[in-house]
Design a protein around this motif. Sequence first.
Motif, PDB file in Angstrom:
ATOM      1  N   LYS A  29       0.841  -1.202   0.000  1.00 17.27           N
ATOM      2  CA  LYS A  29       0.000   0.000   0.000  1.00 17.27           C
ATOM      3  C   LYS A  29       0.871   1.244   0.000  1.00 17.27           C
ATOM      4  O   LYS A  29       1.877   1.313   0.690  1.00 17.27           O
ATOM      5  CB  LYS A  29      -0.874   0.047   1.256  1.00 17.27           C
ATOM      6  N   THR A  30       0.430   2.236  -0.740  1.00 20.03           N
ATOM      7  CA  THR A  30       1.170   3.495  -0.752  1.00 20.03           C
ATOM      8  C   THR A  30       0.568   4.465   0.267  1.00 20.03           C
ATOM      9  O   THR A  30      -0.595   4.316   0.663  1.00 20.03           O
ATOM     10  CB  THR A  30       1.128   4.146  -2.147  1.00 20.03           C
ATOM     11  N   GLU A  31       1.350   5.447   0.648  1.00 16.85           N
ATOM     12  CA  GLU A  31       0.840   6.483   1.557  1.00 16.85           C
ATOM     13  C   GLU A  31      -0.316   7.233   0.918  1.00 16.85           C
ATOM     14  O   GLU A  31      -1.264   7.624   1.593  1.00 16.85           O
ATOM     15  CB  GLU A  31       1.961   7.459   1.935  1.00 16.85           C
ATOM     16  N   LYS A  32      -0.239   7.415  -0.381  1.00 19.55           N
ATOM     17  CA  LYS A  32      -1.297   8.112  -1.111  1.00 19.55           C
ATOM     18  C   LYS A  32      -2.609   7.324  -1.036  1.00 19.55           C
ATOM     19  O   LYS A  32      -3.686   7.912  -0.860  1.00 19.55           O
ATOM     20  CB  LYS A  32      -0.870   8.316  -2.564  1.00 19.55           C
ATOM     21  N   GLU A  33      -2.542   6.006  -1.139  1.00 16.29           N
ATOM     22  CA  GLU A  33      -3.742   5.165  -1.038  1.00 16.29           C
ATOM     23  C   GLU A  33      -4.341   5.227   0.367  1.00 16.29           C
ATOM     24  O   GLU A  33      -5.565   5.344   0.523  1.00 16.29           O
ATOM     25  CB  GLU A  33      -3.425   3.713  -1.404  1.00 16.29           C
ATOM     26  N   ALA A  35      -3.966   7.642   2.533  1.00 16.31           N
ATOM     27  CA  ALA A  35      -4.512   8.998   2.694  1.00 16.31           C
ATOM     28  C   ALA A  35      -5.863   9.124   1.999  1.00 16.31           C
ATOM     29  O   ALA A  35      -6.783   9.773   2.515  1.00 16.31           O
ATOM     30  CB  ALA A  35      -3.526  10.033   2.156  1.00 16.31           C
ATOM     31  N   TRP A  36      -5.998   8.504   0.842  1.00 14.42           N
ATOM     32  CA  TRP A  36      -7.268   8.539   0.114  1.00 14.42           C
ATOM     33  C   TRP A  36      -8.376   7.867   0.931  1.00 14.42           C
ATOM     34  O   TRP A  36      -9.483   8.387   1.036  1.00 14.42           O
ATOM     35  CB  TRP A  36      -7.111   7.872  -1.259  1.00 14.42           C
ATOM     36  N   THR A  39      -9.388  10.102   3.756  1.00 11.50           N
ATOM     37  CA  THR A  39     -10.238  11.172   3.218  1.00 11.50           C
ATOM     38  C   THR A  39     -11.660  10.675   3.026  1.00 11.50           C
ATOM     39  O   THR A  39     -12.630  11.370   3.361  1.00 11.50           O
ATOM     40  CB  THR A  39      -9.663  11.690   1.879  1.00 11.50           C
TER      41      THR A  39
END
Length: 93
Positions: A29-33, A35-36, A39
């Motif tokens: 998993k990425t940090e962007k995922e 964070a999404w 959100t």
Amino acid sequence: LILSHLIRNAKSHDRKRILSIIAKTQQVKTEKEVAWIITKMYEYKSIDYARKIAKELKDKAYKIFKKELTFLSHQPARSDLETLINFVLERQY
């Protein structure tokens, strides 16, 4: 609780993406995922829902404590337990 609320309430396209992200291992998993997803937890009010349930449970515990645990009259144990009940929701992160 938060994640199950999110999955139940998310629109179909968001739910598919959420499920695909949570199916990944932590290493993938990425940090962007992540964070999404966080959100979306705010967008779908999943965090508010969990706070509401937590407050209801805290209030129920406090009522039981006051009404049914009167035998716990020994200090400081009684006040420590009361403090713990309140701490669960009122702590600062």
